[in-house]
Design a protein around this motif. Structure first.
Motif, PDB file in Angstrom:
ATOM      1  N   GLU A  88       1.294  -0.955   0.232  1.00  0.00           N
ATOM      2  CA  GLU A  88       0.030  -0.271  -0.376  1.00  0.00           C
ATOM      3  C   GLU A  88       1.049   1.148  -0.600  1.00  0.00           C
ATOM      4  O   GLU A  88       2.070   1.409   0.955  1.00  0.00           O
ATOM      5  CB  GLU A  88      -0.843  -0.026   1.411  1.00  0.00           C
ATOM      6  N   VAL A 112      -2.397   1.377  -3.791  1.00  0.00           N
ATOM      7  CA  VAL A 112      -2.288   0.087  -3.465  1.00  0.00           C
ATOM      8  C   VAL A 112      -1.842  -1.090  -5.069  1.00  0.00           C
ATOM      9  O   VAL A 112      -2.458  -0.776  -5.963  1.00  0.00           O
ATOM     10  CB  VAL A 112      -3.817  -0.881  -3.140  1.00  0.00           C
TER      11      VAL A 112
ATOM     12  N   LEU B 155      -8.517   7.310  -1.011  1.00  0.00           N
ATOM     13  CA  LEU B 155      -8.788   6.065  -1.759  1.00  0.00           C
ATOM     14  C   LEU B 155      -9.941   6.827  -2.166  1.00  0.00           C
ATOM     15  O   LEU B 155     -10.714   7.411  -2.069  1.00  0.00           O
ATOM     16  CB  LEU B 155      -8.620   5.564  -0.405  1.00  0.00           C
ATOM     17  N   LYS B 159     -11.426   0.162  -2.414  1.00  0.00           N
ATOM     18  CA  LYS B 159     -10.203   0.518  -1.837  1.00  0.00           C
ATOM     19  C   LYS B 159     -10.350   1.028  -0.749  1.00  0.00           C
ATOM     20  O   LYS B 159      -9.161   0.845   0.774  1.00  0.00           O
ATOM     21  CB  LYS B 159      -9.264   1.485  -2.219  1.00  0.00           C
TER      22      LYS B 159
END
Lengths: 329, 673
Positions: A88, A112, B155, B159
Motif C-alpha cells: 500500500e 494499492v 482512496l 480500496k
C-alpha cells in the motif's frame, strides 16, 4: 538497500511521547496512565514494523528514458512488483543531477499495489544536457506516516535531454518547412540563400510565388531555397557562436532531426567534431539528439566546421543579410 | 481534504467529547455546543477562509482560556484539570473546523490522545474503556487516510473498504500487544513520582476519590470519583464463605462537633468515660506475644481465619481493618511490631518504618474472627453512666428538624418500646424518606441541616450521622464507624478484595444485652453486598458484569496481579500438554482452526488471481488478432512502447493501445470507470 527515517509527524510523535514519559515519571503510578503510555509506545513501534513489512519483497525498475525535450515535463515509465502480498501507498522517487545539484523527483505513486504494474509518471522539466540518475527508490510511509521506508530499485544511468525543438508544421513537405524556417531565420536576421527559381508545382503555397519573376516569364515561378532539392537535408552548424544563437541553432537542429525521424528522411550534420548522416540510411536520430544534448559552443579561434555542400543550411544564423535574400522576402 | 477523511476526523473529535462527558467534570450545557459545532464542521468548513470565521474561533478560545485563568485565581489549582479538559475539548473542535491547506491535522491527532489520558485521572468506569475501544480503530483509520491524502493518493471505491479492514486488523493487534505489555512489563506499582503527595492537590477536588479517612466532614458537594484501587485482599484460610464479615471497621467516631467527626489518633481515648467503658468492656487489646494481640474473649475467636495483605505500601499513618466483635490479630514479618498500635476503641493504627516497605506490597496480618452466629453473643452493657460518651450531643449544632423527626418517629411507636424497635423505626424512616446520592453524583446536600430538611440527597455519612444523632437525642448510646464493605469474593482463590470505592459508614448501637450492634441506615438498594456468587442474571447483565469485572481487574492491577498473570503464562504450556495427554482429541480443535485459516488464505489468493484472468484473456485475444506473439517478460505497456516505433500500422497500433489501456483498467483499477 533499505533506508528508514522519521517523517515530520514521526518527529512530532517522538517529542510527544517524551513529554508523556516525563509526565509519567512526575506523577504517582496510575494503571490507566501506564496503559495509555504503553498503547502509544506500541503504536509507534508497530508503525515502524508495519512500514518495514509493507516494502518487504517489493521489486521494480525504472524504464529507460527516450531522449526528452528540455523545459518540458518528462514522461517516466516504471514497473512495480508487490511480491507475495499487496503493498500500500507505494511511490517511486528518482535522485538525479539537474545541472545545478542533486534533485529528488517523485515519479509516480500507487495507493494499492496488488499485481505487477507498469505505470507512468511525470518528472519536472530539466535543462538541456545529460542528467545522471544517481539512484531510484521505492518508498512508503504506510500506514501512519510516522516513518519513511525506502528501497533501492534499478534505474537507467541517465536521462538525455535535448534542446526543445522549434515548432514546425507537421506533415508539410520539406520545401515548405524550409521556407518557413527560412522566413523565420531571415526575420531573425539569418543569412539564408535562395538557390534559384523553379516552376510553380501543385502544393506550393501562393505566398511563395515570385510575382515579379512570374510576370517577366509569363508563368508562375517560386523561389527555391538552399538544400530544398537535395535528398538529404544538409545542415552545417558552426559552434563558434555566442550562447543564445547557439542554443537557438540547436533547437532548429532538434526540430529538423525529429521531423526527419517522423518522415523517414535523412539529415546530414556537419559541425566541429561531427560529419554524419542521421535518420533513414544513417545513424539513429537518437544519437543526433544525444549529441545535441551535450553540444557546447566553441571559442572563435577554434577550427571551423568541415567543408560541406555549399547548398547546406547554415546555422547559427547571423545578422548579415544577402541582398538577394532581402529582395526575395 | 476528502469527505471520507473529514468524517473520520469528526468521529475522532466526537469521541473526545464523549471522553470528557463520561468524567462528569464538564457540565453538559457546556458540552452541547461543542457537539453541535463538531457535527456542523462539514458545513462550516466552507467559511474557513473568512476572517470573521477565524476571529470567532479565536475569540472562543480566549474566552475558555480566560475562564481557566479566572478560576485559577479564584479557586486555586482545584479546577485546573476540569477547566483544562474543557479547553482541550474546545481546541479539538476548533482545529477540526479549521483543518485545511494551512492547518494540518497533526495537532488534532495528538490532542485527541491527550484527552483520554487526562480523563483517565477522573474516570475509571467501564464507559471509559468502551469509548477507548471505539477510539482506537477510528484513530488508526484517520491516520491512514491522512497519510494517503498527504501523499496525493486519496482512496476511492473498494480500496476504502480495504483500508478500513486493514485498520481494524491493526487495531486488534495493537490492543493485544498493549494488553500484553500492560500485564507483563515490570514496574513499581507504588511509585509516588516527582510530584508525590502534591499530585492530588494538582488534580483538584474533581479528582478526589471515595475512600477511607480519619475524619468525616459533611457539606462537601464537590464530585468525587470511584477509585478501583485495591486497598487490601483478605484470603480465607479457614472457615466458610457464608461466615465472611460484611463490615470491616477502620475508625470509630464518638464526638460530633463542628459538623464532623474525628477519629482517635493516640493510644488513649480522650474522653475518660469512653476510656473507662473500653476498659470495663475489655474491648481494649490484650497482647499475647511479640506479634499478636487479642480483642475480646479468646473462646470467641474461633471463626474464620484470614490472611490480609495491603495492596500497596503506604508509609504514612494508617489503620488496620477488622470485623466487629472479638478477634485475634497477628502481624506477619517483615513488619516490626512497633509499627502496630492497638487502640482502646478496638481499632488498630500502624506506621511503616522505611525499612519495612516491601516492593509494591504493604503490611500483612492474620486475623481470626468470631463465627457468624444467628444471634451474636455480646457483652453485658455497663451501667448507663459508662455509656455517657456515646450519648454526647451538642444540641446547638443539631438541626431542629432532626430532633423533631427523631421524637416524631419515636412517638409513633407504642410506649416503652424496646430499644431495637426504636432503632429499626428510625432506620426505616431514613431509608424511606431521604435520597441516597453517591459522592460521584451531583445534587447532594450542602449541610446536615439541608439533608434533614430534604434539600438534597446524601451518601452513607449523612445517613449514619443523622441516625447517630437522632439515637442520641432519644438517649440511645451509639457511635459512628467507618471502614469498608467489600463486594468482591473470588471463590477460586477464596479471596475477598476490598477497593477504595467500597468505603462506607454505619452506626453501631450499644445494646444493653447484645453489646455493639451494627445498624446501617443507608437504603438497602445502595448497600453493597459480596458479589461473586451466582445470581440469577440475564445474559446481557452477565456480559456487562463480566466486562466490568475484567475492567476492574485491569484498572486495579498491581504487583500481585502481575505475579498471577506471569504464573498463568508459565503454566499455560503445561496445562495445554496436560489437556492433550488427557484428551488427544483436543488437538483437533487448534488443528481445525489452523486448517480453516490456511484454506481461507489460499482461497483469497485464488480469488485475487482469478479476478485478473478475464482482463488478461481479453488482452491476449487482441494480441492474437493483431498477430502479435504473447510477450515473455515484458509488461503490456512495454510491449506497446516497442511497437510505437513503426512495426504496426496506425490502426493496429491504436487497437493495441486501447487493449493495453483496458487491460490496465480492468486489472488494476477494479473495473471500467
Amino acid at each position: 538497500m533499505t533506508r528508514i527515517r522519521p517523517t515530520r509527524l514521526g518527529v512530532e510523535a517522538l517529542i510527544f511521547f517524551t513529554l508523556l514519559l516525563v509526565g509519567w515519571l512526575a506523577t504517582p503510578y496510575s494503571n490507566l496512565f501506564f496503559l495509555l503510555l504503553a498503547f502509544f509506545a506500541c503504536l509507534m513501534g508497530l508503525g515502524v514494523l508495519w512500514a518495514l513489512g509493507n516494502l518487504r519483497g517489493v521489486g521494480g525498475r525504472v524504464e529507460d528514458f527516450a531522449p526528452q525535450p528540455a523545459r518540458q515535463p518528462i514522461l517516466a515509465g516504471f514497473v512495480l512488483d508487490p511480491g507475495r502480498r499487496p503493498k500500500e501507498q507505494v511511490e517511486v522517487v528518482l535522485e538525479l543531477d539537474d545541472g545545478e545539484g542533486t534533485q529528488r523527483a517523485r515519479v509516480g505513486a500507487v495507493a494499492v499495489l496488488e499485481h505487477r504494474t507498469a505505470l507512468e509518471g511525470v518528472l519536472p522539466p530539466l535543462p538541456r544536457g545529460i542528467h545522471r540518475i544517481r539512484s531510484a527508490w521505492v518508498r512508503s510511509s504506510f500506514p501512519f506516516g510516522g516513518v519513511l521506508v525506502q528501497r533501492r530499485i534499478p534505474a537507467p544511468e541517465r536521462i538525455v535531454v535535448h534542446p526543445a525543438p522549434l515548432e514546425l508544421r507537421r506533415g508539410a513537405p520539406r520545401s515548405l518547412v524550409l521556407a518557413e524556417l527560412g522566413e523565420r531565420l531571415v526575420t531573425a536576421g539569418a543569412r539564408v540563400q535562395p538557390s534559384g527559381l523553379r516552376e510553380f508545382r501543385q502544393g506550393d503555397e501562393a505566398r511563395r510565388v515570385h510575382w515579379r519573376a512570374s510576370a517577366r516569364r509569363g508563368s508562375l515561378v517560386v523561389l527555391e531555397w538552399d538544400g530544398e532539392a537535395e535528398e538529404a537535408l544538409e545542415v552545417v552548424l558552426d559552434r563558434r557562436a555566442d550562447r543564445k544563437p547557439f542554443e537557438r541553432a540547436l533547437s532548429v537542429l532538434a526540430a529538423l532531426g525529429l521531423r526527419a525521424q517522423e518522415l523517414g528522411e535523412t539529415l546530414h550534420l556537419c559541425s566541429q567534431g561531427v560529419d554524419l548522416a542521421f535518420g533513414e540510411g544513417g545513424r539513429p536520430i537518437r544519437e543526433l539528439l544525444h549529441w545535441l544534448a551535450e553540444a557546447e559552443p566553441l571559442a572563435p579561434e577554434d577550427p571551423p566546421p568541415p567543408p560541406c555542400s555549399p547548398a547546406a543550411l547554415r546555422l547559427p544564423f547571423t545578422r548579415d543579410l544577402e541582398p538577394e535574400a532581402r529582395r526575395a522576402t | 481534504m476528502s469527505l471520507l477523511l473529514r468524517i473520520f476526523l469528526l468521529d475522532l473529535v466526537l469521541l473526545d467529547l464523549v471522553f470528557v462527558q463520561v468524567t462528569g467534570q464538564a457540565p453538559t450545557r457546556l458540552l452541547l455546543p461543542l457537539y453541535a459545532l463538531t457535527l456542523a464542521s462539514p458545513f462550516l468548513v466552507r467559511f474557513q477562509d473568512r476572517l470573521l470565521y477565524r476571529a470567532a474561533w479565536t475569540l472562543g478560545l480566549f474566552l475558555v482560556f480566560g475562564t481557566l485563568v479566572y478560576d485559577l485565581g479564584r479557586q486555586g489549582l482545584a479546577p485546573l484539570l476540569q477547566d483544562g479538559l474543557l479547553l482541550a475539548a474546545w481546541c479539538q473542535v476548533q482545529v477540526l473546523n479549521q483543518i485545511g491547506p494551512k492547518q494540518r491535522p497533526d495537532l488534532l491527532f495528538f490532542n485527541s490522545f491527550l484527552i483520554p489520558l487526562v480523563t483517565s485521572f477522573f474516570s475509571q468506569d467501564l464507559a471509559f474503556i468502551a469509548v477507548f475501544a471505539l477510539y482506537v480503530p477510528v484513530l488508526l483509520i484517520s491516520l491512514q487516510l491522512w497519510n494517503l491524502e498527504r501523499g496525493g493518493l486519496p482512496l476511492a471505491g473498494r480500496k476504502v473498504a480495504w483500508a478500513i479492514r486493514g485498520a481494524l486488523r491493526r487495531s486488534t493487534v495493537l490492543l493485544l500487544l498493549t494488553l500484553a505489555v500492560f500485564l507483563y512489563w515490570p514496574r513499581d506499582f507504588g511509585r509516588r513520582g516527582w510530584v508525590g503527595e502534591h499530585f492530588e492537590e494538582l488534580l483538584g477536588s474533581g479528582a478526589k476519590s471515595v475512600g477511607f479517612g480519619d475524619e468525616l466532614r459533611l457539606g462537601d458537594t464537590d464530585l468525587a470519583t470511584l477509585s478501583l484501587e485495591v486497598v487490601l485482599r483478605a484470603r480465607l484460610l479457614e472457615g466458610r464463605p457464608e461466615d465472611l464479615p460484611v463490615y470491616w471497621t477502620g475508625n470509630t467516631f464518638v464526638d460530633y462537633r463542628d459538623h464532623g467527626w474525628q477519629a482517635i489518633r493516640r493510644g488513649r481515648l480522650l474522653d475518660p468515660l469512653e476510656q473507662r467503658f473500653a476498659d470495663e468492656q475489655a474491648m481494649s487489646w490484650k497482647r499475647l506475644d511479640a506479634r499478636s494481640w487479642q480483642r475480646g474473649p479468646a473462646e470467641d475467636c474461633d471463626g474464620p481465619r484470614f490472611r490480609i495483605t495491603f495492596a500497596t505500601a503506604r508509609w504514612n499513618q494508617c489503620k488496620l481493618f477488622l470485623p466487629a466483635g472479638p478477634c485475634a490479630l497477628a502481624i506477619l514479618p517483615p513488619a516490626t511490631p512497633d509499627t502496630v498500635v492497638p487502640l482502646p476503641d478496638g481499632t488498630v493504627r500502624y506506621t511503616y518504618a522505611p525499612g519495612d516497605l516491601q516492593e509494591g506490597r504493604g503490611l500483612r496480618y492474620e486475623l481470626r474472627t468470631r463465627g457468624m452466629a444467628p444471634e451474636p453473643a455480646g457483652l453485658q452493657a455497663a451501667p448507663t453512666v459508662a455509656t455517657g460518651p456515646f450519648l454526647t450531643l451538642r444540641r446547638d449544632e443539631l438541626p431542629l428538624e432532626l430532633r423533631r423527626i427523631a421524637h416524631d418517629v419515636a412517638g409513633s411507636l407504642p410506649p416503652r418500646s424496646d430499644q431495637h424497635f426504636v432503632v429499626e423505626a428510625l432506620r426505616a424512616h431514613l431509608a424511606a424518606s431521604y435520597e441516597y446520592l453517591h459522592p460521584t453524583q451531583p445534587g447532594r446536600a450542602a449541610s446536615l441541616a439541608d439533608f434533614v430538611a430534604g434539600r438534597g440527597g446524601g451518601h452513607c455519612e449523612y445517613f449514619a450521622t443523622t441516625l447517630a444523632l437522632m439515637l442520641r437525642e432519644l438517649g440511645i448510646p451509639c457511635r459512628l464507624s467507618s471502614g469498608y464493605v467489600p463486594r468482591e469474593w473470588d471463590p477460586a482463590s477464596r479471596t475477598l478484595t476490598i477497593r477504595k470505592r467500597d468505603a462506607h459508614s454505619w452506626v453501631e448501637v450499644l445494646d444493653p444485652i447484645a453489646g455493639w450492634m451494627i445498624v446501617d441506615p443507608s437504603p438497602a438498594s445502595e448497600q453493597p453486598g459480596v458479589t461473586g456468587d451466582a445470581r440469577a442474571e440475564g445474559p446481557w447483565q452477565s456480559l456487562i458484569g463480566e466486562a466490568r469485572r475484567l475492567w476492574e481487574g485491569l484498572a486495579s492491577f498491581d504487583a500481585e496481579g502481575r505475579a498471577r498473570a506471569i504464573r498463568s503464562l508459565e503454566k499455560l504450556p503445561g496445562l495445554f500438554l496436560a489437556a492433550l495427554t488427557r484428551n488427544p482429541l483436543w488437538l483437533a480443535l487448534p488443528l481445525a482452526v489452523a486448517v480453516a485459516a490456511l484454506t481461507v488464505l489460499l482461497h483469497r489468493r485464488r480469488v485475487r488471481a482469478a479476478a485478473a484472468e478475464p482482463a488478461v484473456a481479453r488482452y491476449l485475444e487482441t494480441l492474437r488478432r493483431l498477430g502479435i506473439e504473447r510477450p515473455d517478460e515484458r509488461t503490456p505497456r512495454e510491449l506497446l512502447a516497442s511497437y510505437r516505433e513503426g512495426a504496426l500500422d496506425a490502426a493496429s497500433l491504436g487497437r493495441l493501445a486501447r487493449a493495453t489501456e483496458l487491460h490496465e483498467r480492468d486489472r488494476y483499477a477494479g473495473g471500467r470507470t
